[in-house]
Design a protein around this motif. Structure first.
Motif, PDB file in Angstrom:
ATOM      1  N   SER A 245     -44.185  -2.043 -37.187  1.00 26.25           N
ATOM      2  CA  SER A 245     -42.788  -2.239 -36.793  1.00 26.25           C
ATOM      3  C   SER A 245     -42.557  -1.888 -35.325  1.00 26.25           C
ATOM      4  O   SER A 245     -41.885  -2.630 -34.602  1.00 26.25           O
ATOM      5  N   TYR A 246     -43.103  -0.774 -34.884  1.00 28.13           N
ATOM      6  CA  TYR A 246     -42.919  -0.371 -33.484  1.00 28.13           C
ATOM      7  C   TYR A 246     -43.478  -1.432 -32.535  1.00 28.13           C
ATOM      8  O   TYR A 246     -42.798  -1.888 -31.626  1.00 28.13           O
ATOM      9  N   ILE A 247     -44.701  -1.822 -32.756  1.00 32.60           N
ATOM     10  CA  ILE A 247     -45.364  -2.776 -31.863  1.00 32.60           C
ATOM     11  C   ILE A 247     -44.634  -4.125 -31.880  1.00 32.60           C
ATOM     12  O   ILE A 247     -44.347  -4.705 -30.830  1.00 32.60           O
ATOM     13  N   ALA A 248     -44.319  -4.629 -33.064  1.00 33.29           N
ATOM     14  CA  ALA A 248     -43.675  -5.943 -33.175  1.00 33.29           C
ATOM     15  C   ALA A 248     -42.249  -5.922 -32.625  1.00 33.29           C
ATOM     16  O   ALA A 248     -41.839  -6.855 -31.922  1.00 33.29           O
ATOM     17  N   ASN A 249     -41.481  -4.885 -32.919  1.00 34.19           N
ATOM     18  CA  ASN A 249     -40.116  -4.835 -32.400  1.00 34.19           C
ATOM     19  C   ASN A 249     -40.097  -4.647 -30.887  1.00 34.19           C
ATOM     20  O   ASN A 249     -39.289  -5.254 -30.195  1.00 34.19           O
ATOM     21  N   LYS A 250     -40.987  -3.832 -30.374  1.00 37.06           N
ATOM     22  CA  LYS A 250     -41.036  -3.620 -28.925  1.00 37.06           C
ATOM     23  C   LYS A 250     -41.343  -4.926 -28.205  1.00 37.06           C
ATOM     24  O   LYS A 250     -40.660  -5.301 -27.255  1.00 37.06           O
ATOM     25  N   ASN A 251     -42.354  -5.627 -28.665  1.00 34.56           N
ATOM     26  CA  ASN A 251     -42.828  -6.809 -27.948  1.00 34.56           C
ATOM     27  C   ASN A 251     -42.112  -8.103 -28.329  1.00 34.56           C
ATOM     28  O   ASN A 251     -41.854  -8.936 -27.472  1.00 34.56           O
ATOM     29  N   PHE A 252     -41.793  -8.289 -29.589  1.00 32.43           N
ATOM     30  CA  PHE A 252     -41.230  -9.549 -30.065  1.00 32.43           C
ATOM     31  C   PHE A 252     -39.711  -9.497 -30.200  1.00 32.43           C
ATOM     32  O   PHE A 252     -38.999 -10.312 -29.631  1.00 32.43           O
ATOM     33  N   THR A 253     -39.208  -8.533 -30.938  1.00 36.66           N
ATOM     34  CA  THR A 253     -37.771  -8.497 -31.222  1.00 36.66           C
ATOM     35  C   THR A 253     -36.949  -8.206 -29.978  1.00 36.66           C
ATOM     36  O   THR A 253     -36.020  -8.938 -29.651  1.00 36.66           O
ATOM     37  N   PHE A 254     -37.288  -7.131 -29.296  1.00 34.77           N
ATOM     38  CA  PHE A 254     -36.463  -6.683 -28.177  1.00 34.77           C
ATOM     39  C   PHE A 254     -37.081  -7.003 -26.819  1.00 34.77           C
ATOM     40  O   PHE A 254     -36.511  -6.668 -25.784  1.00 34.77           O
TER      41      PHE A 254
END
Length: 130
Positions: A55-64
């Motif tokens: 979640s951290y990696i995906a949200n940092k790079n993709f979501t936000f």
């Protein structure tokens, strides 16, 4: 259709839901496997910690789309928000399971309970523009 999908993917909430869906699948699989062998509350805790890394990696790079280098401050903020989600999620899971004795119902309601805390915290505290 392709333009519609491109436009849709620009929406942070849509991206958050996609990442959250993947995180939830990771969480669910680990939860169900561990709950066959260990206490359900401990299984839920371990599964959430495992899915939080994704979640951290995906949200940092993709979501936000946060391109800043990961540092201790980001991780501390992320895990403070995670802990709020964690407490709400585990509490709801335990309560619903005690009432229904259904792992799946408990998992679903606990996940829904933590989703709002998680989105708002990541959006405004962890990855929000400064």
């Amino acid at each position: 259709m392709r333009e519609f999908i491109k436009k849709l993917m620009k929406n942070k909430i849509i991206r958050f839901v996609l990442v959250g869906g993947c995180s939830t699948i990771i969480d669910f699989i680990i939860y169900m496997l561990l709950s066959l062998r260990i206490n359900i509350t401990f299984a839920k805790g371990v599964s959430m910690i495992c899915s939080s890394v994704f979640s951290y990696i995906a949200n940092k790079n993709f979501t936000f789309s946060n391109k800043k280098k990961t540092n201790v401050a980001y991780l501390m903020k992320f895990y403070i928000v995670f802990m709020a989600n964690f407490v709400a999620n585990l509490g709801a899971n335990r309560l619903v399971y005690a009432m229904t004795e259904s792992k799946i119902v408990a998992f679903i309601l606990a996940t829904l309970c933590g989703t709002m805390i998680n989105y708002l915290g990541q959006r405004f505290i962890v990855f929000g523009k400064r």
